[in-house]
Design a protein around this motif. Structure first.
Motif, PDB file in Angstrom:
ATOM      1  N   LYS A 149      -1.181 -10.137   2.321  1.00  0.00           N
ATOM      2  CA  LYS A 149      -0.922  -9.556   3.629  1.00  0.00           C
ATOM      3  C   LYS A 149       0.146  -8.482   3.475  1.00  0.00           C
ATOM      4  O   LYS A 149       1.109  -8.660   2.736  1.00  0.00           O
ATOM      5  CB  LYS A 149      -0.417 -10.611   4.617  1.00  0.00           C
ATOM      6  N   VAL A 150      -0.049  -7.367   4.200  1.00  0.00           N
ATOM      7  CA  VAL A 150       0.903  -6.262   4.195  1.00  0.00           C
ATOM      8  C   VAL A 150       1.323  -6.020   5.637  1.00  0.00           C
ATOM      9  O   VAL A 150       0.480  -5.879   6.515  1.00  0.00           O
ATOM     10  CB  VAL A 150       0.266  -4.974   3.614  1.00  0.00           C
ATOM     11  N   LYS A 151       2.630  -5.981   5.875  1.00  0.00           N
ATOM     12  CA  LYS A 151       3.160  -5.701   7.212  1.00  0.00           C
ATOM     13  C   LYS A 151       3.441  -4.207   7.304  1.00  0.00           C
ATOM     14  O   LYS A 151       4.248  -3.669   6.552  1.00  0.00           O
ATOM     15  CB  LYS A 151       4.452  -6.500   7.412  1.00  0.00           C
ATOM     16  N   ILE A 168      -3.060   2.408   7.155  1.00  0.00           N
ATOM     17  CA  ILE A 168      -3.933   1.336   6.643  1.00  0.00           C
ATOM     18  C   ILE A 168      -5.092   1.927   5.849  1.00  0.00           C
ATOM     19  O   ILE A 168      -5.420   1.443   4.754  1.00  0.00           O
ATOM     20  CB  ILE A 168      -4.419   0.449   7.804  1.00  0.00           C
ATOM     21  N   ASP A 169      -5.705   2.990   6.370  1.00  0.00           N
ATOM     22  CA  ASP A 169      -6.793   3.650   5.640  1.00  0.00           C
ATOM     23  C   ASP A 169      -6.312   4.171   4.285  1.00  0.00           C
ATOM     24  O   ASP A 169      -7.024   4.056   3.285  1.00  0.00           O
ATOM     25  CB  ASP A 169      -7.362   4.807   6.467  1.00  0.00           C
ATOM     26  N   ALA A 170      -5.113   4.740   4.259  1.00  0.00           N
ATOM     27  CA  ALA A 170      -4.555   5.259   3.005  1.00  0.00           C
ATOM     28  C   ALA A 170      -4.287   4.132   2.013  1.00  0.00           C
ATOM     29  O   ALA A 170      -4.553   4.277   0.819  1.00  0.00           O
ATOM     30  CB  ALA A 170      -3.271   6.036   3.284  1.00  0.00           C
ATOM     31  N   ILE A 171      -3.780   3.001   2.498  1.00  0.00           N
ATOM     32  CA  ILE A 171      -3.518   1.854   1.618  1.00  0.00           C
ATOM     33  C   ILE A 171      -4.822   1.362   0.999  1.00  0.00           C
ATOM     34  O   ILE A 171      -4.905   1.123  -0.206  1.00  0.00           O
ATOM     35  CB  ILE A 171      -2.814   0.713   2.387  1.00  0.00           C
ATOM     36  N   GLU A 224     -10.384  -4.200  -0.671  1.00  0.00           N
ATOM     37  CA  GLU A 224     -11.205  -4.343   0.525  1.00  0.00           C
ATOM     38  C   GLU A 224     -10.327  -4.792   1.679  1.00  0.00           C
ATOM     39  O   GLU A 224      -9.513  -5.704   1.526  1.00  0.00           O
ATOM     40  CB  GLU A 224     -12.290  -5.404   0.303  1.00  0.00           C
ATOM     41  N   LYS A 225     -10.497  -4.150   2.820  1.00  0.00           N
ATOM     42  CA  LYS A 225      -9.778  -4.580   4.019  1.00  0.00           C
ATOM     43  C   LYS A 225     -10.538  -5.768   4.595  1.00  0.00           C
ATOM     44  O   LYS A 225     -11.696  -5.653   4.966  1.00  0.00           O
ATOM     45  CB  LYS A 225      -9.698  -3.446   5.031  1.00  0.00           C
ATOM     46  N   VAL A 226      -9.868  -6.913   4.639  1.00  0.00           N
ATOM     47  CA  VAL A 226     -10.488  -8.118   5.189  1.00  0.00           C
ATOM     48  C   VAL A 226     -10.344  -8.106   6.701  1.00  0.00           C
ATOM     49  O   VAL A 226     -11.308  -8.321   7.430  1.00  0.00           O
ATOM     50  CB  VAL A 226      -9.865  -9.398   4.580  1.00  0.00           C
ATOM     51  N   GLN A 227      -9.133  -7.841   7.175  1.00  0.00           N
ATOM     52  CA  GLN A 227      -8.901  -7.762   8.608  1.00  0.00           C
ATOM     53  C   GLN A 227      -7.535  -7.161   8.895  1.00  0.00           C
ATOM     54  O   GLN A 227      -6.681  -7.090   8.022  1.00  0.00           O
ATOM     55  CB  GLN A 227      -9.028  -9.127   9.275  1.00  0.00           C
ATOM     56  N   THR A 228      -7.367  -6.733  10.135  1.00  0.00           N
ATOM     57  CA  THR A 228      -6.084  -6.248  10.614  1.00  0.00           C
ATOM     58  C   THR A 228      -5.773  -6.979  11.902  1.00  0.00           C
ATOM     59  O   THR A 228      -6.616  -7.037  12.800  1.00  0.00           O
ATOM     60  CB  THR A 228      -6.133  -4.735  10.919  1.00  0.00           C
ATOM     61  N   ILE A 229      -4.594  -7.568  11.977  1.00  0.00           N
ATOM     62  CA  ILE A 229      -4.146  -8.233  13.194  1.00  0.00           C
ATOM     63  C   ILE A 229      -2.802  -7.624  13.556  1.00  0.00           C
ATOM     64  O   ILE A 229      -1.816  -7.844  12.857  1.00  0.00           O
ATOM     65  CB  ILE A 229      -4.007  -9.755  13.000  1.00  0.00           C
ATOM     66  N   GLY A 230      -2.785  -6.839  14.612  1.00  0.00           N
ATOM     67  CA  GLY A 230      -1.545  -6.174  15.011  1.00  0.00           C
ATOM     68  C   GLY A 230      -1.051  -5.265  13.908  1.00  0.00           C
ATOM     69  O   GLY A 230      -1.717  -4.318  13.530  1.00  0.00           O
ATOM     70  N   LYS A 231       0.122  -5.574  13.377  1.00  0.00           N
ATOM     71  CA  LYS A 231       0.724  -4.758  12.316  1.00  0.00           C
ATOM     72  C   LYS A 231       0.484  -5.338  10.926  1.00  0.00           C
ATOM     73  O   LYS A 231       1.029  -4.852   9.945  1.00  0.00           O
ATOM     74  CB  LYS A 231       2.229  -4.630  12.558  1.00  0.00           C
ATOM     75  N   THR A 232      -0.323  -6.397  10.840  1.00  0.00           N
ATOM     76  CA  THR A 232      -0.547  -7.074   9.572  1.00  0.00           C
ATOM     77  C   THR A 232      -1.943  -6.774   9.035  1.00  0.00           C
ATOM     78  O   THR A 232      -2.940  -6.949   9.728  1.00  0.00           O
ATOM     79  CB  THR A 232      -0.364  -8.592   9.732  1.00  0.00           C
TER      80      THR A 232
END
Length: 98
Positions: free
Chosen positions: A48-50, A63-66, A73-81
């Motif tokens: 997880k990345v904050k 997030i796209d740049a990361i 692979e982006k699994v999910q984004t919840i708020g700022k995480t």
């Protein structure tokens, strides 16, 4: 590697109890942050990345740049995480078949 819905659901379950291992500061996305993400992905596979950004559009761009720079692979984004997954050579996490 594209994750199926079933695989993403499995990873979301595994990530539920994880704490963010990379915290982005006010300096934004720096080389040091990317290096830390690389290190964490190599060690854990699922992290997880904050992302510390108040603006939703800016946060989306970061997030796209990361995802692009890390090759994860982006699994999910919840708020700022952000939850990221990248399989390592040791394959620590077994994914269900697609």
């Amino acid at each position: 590697m594209n994750l199926s819905t079933k695989q993403k659901q499995h990873l979301k379950g595994l990530a539920h109890d994880l704490k963010p291992v990379v915290l982005m500061g006010a300096n934004g996305l720096t080389e040091a942050v990317l290096a830390e993400i690389e290190l964490a992905l190599g060690h854990h596979e699922l992290i997880k990345v904050k992302v510390a950004s108040e603006d939703r559009e800016t946060r989306g761009l970061i997030i796209d740049a990361i995802v692009r720079e890390s090759g994860a692979e982006k699994v999910q984004t919840i708020g700022k995480t952000l939850v990221l997954y990248r399989q390592s050579e040791q394959r620590k996490i077994e994914l269900p078949r697609k």
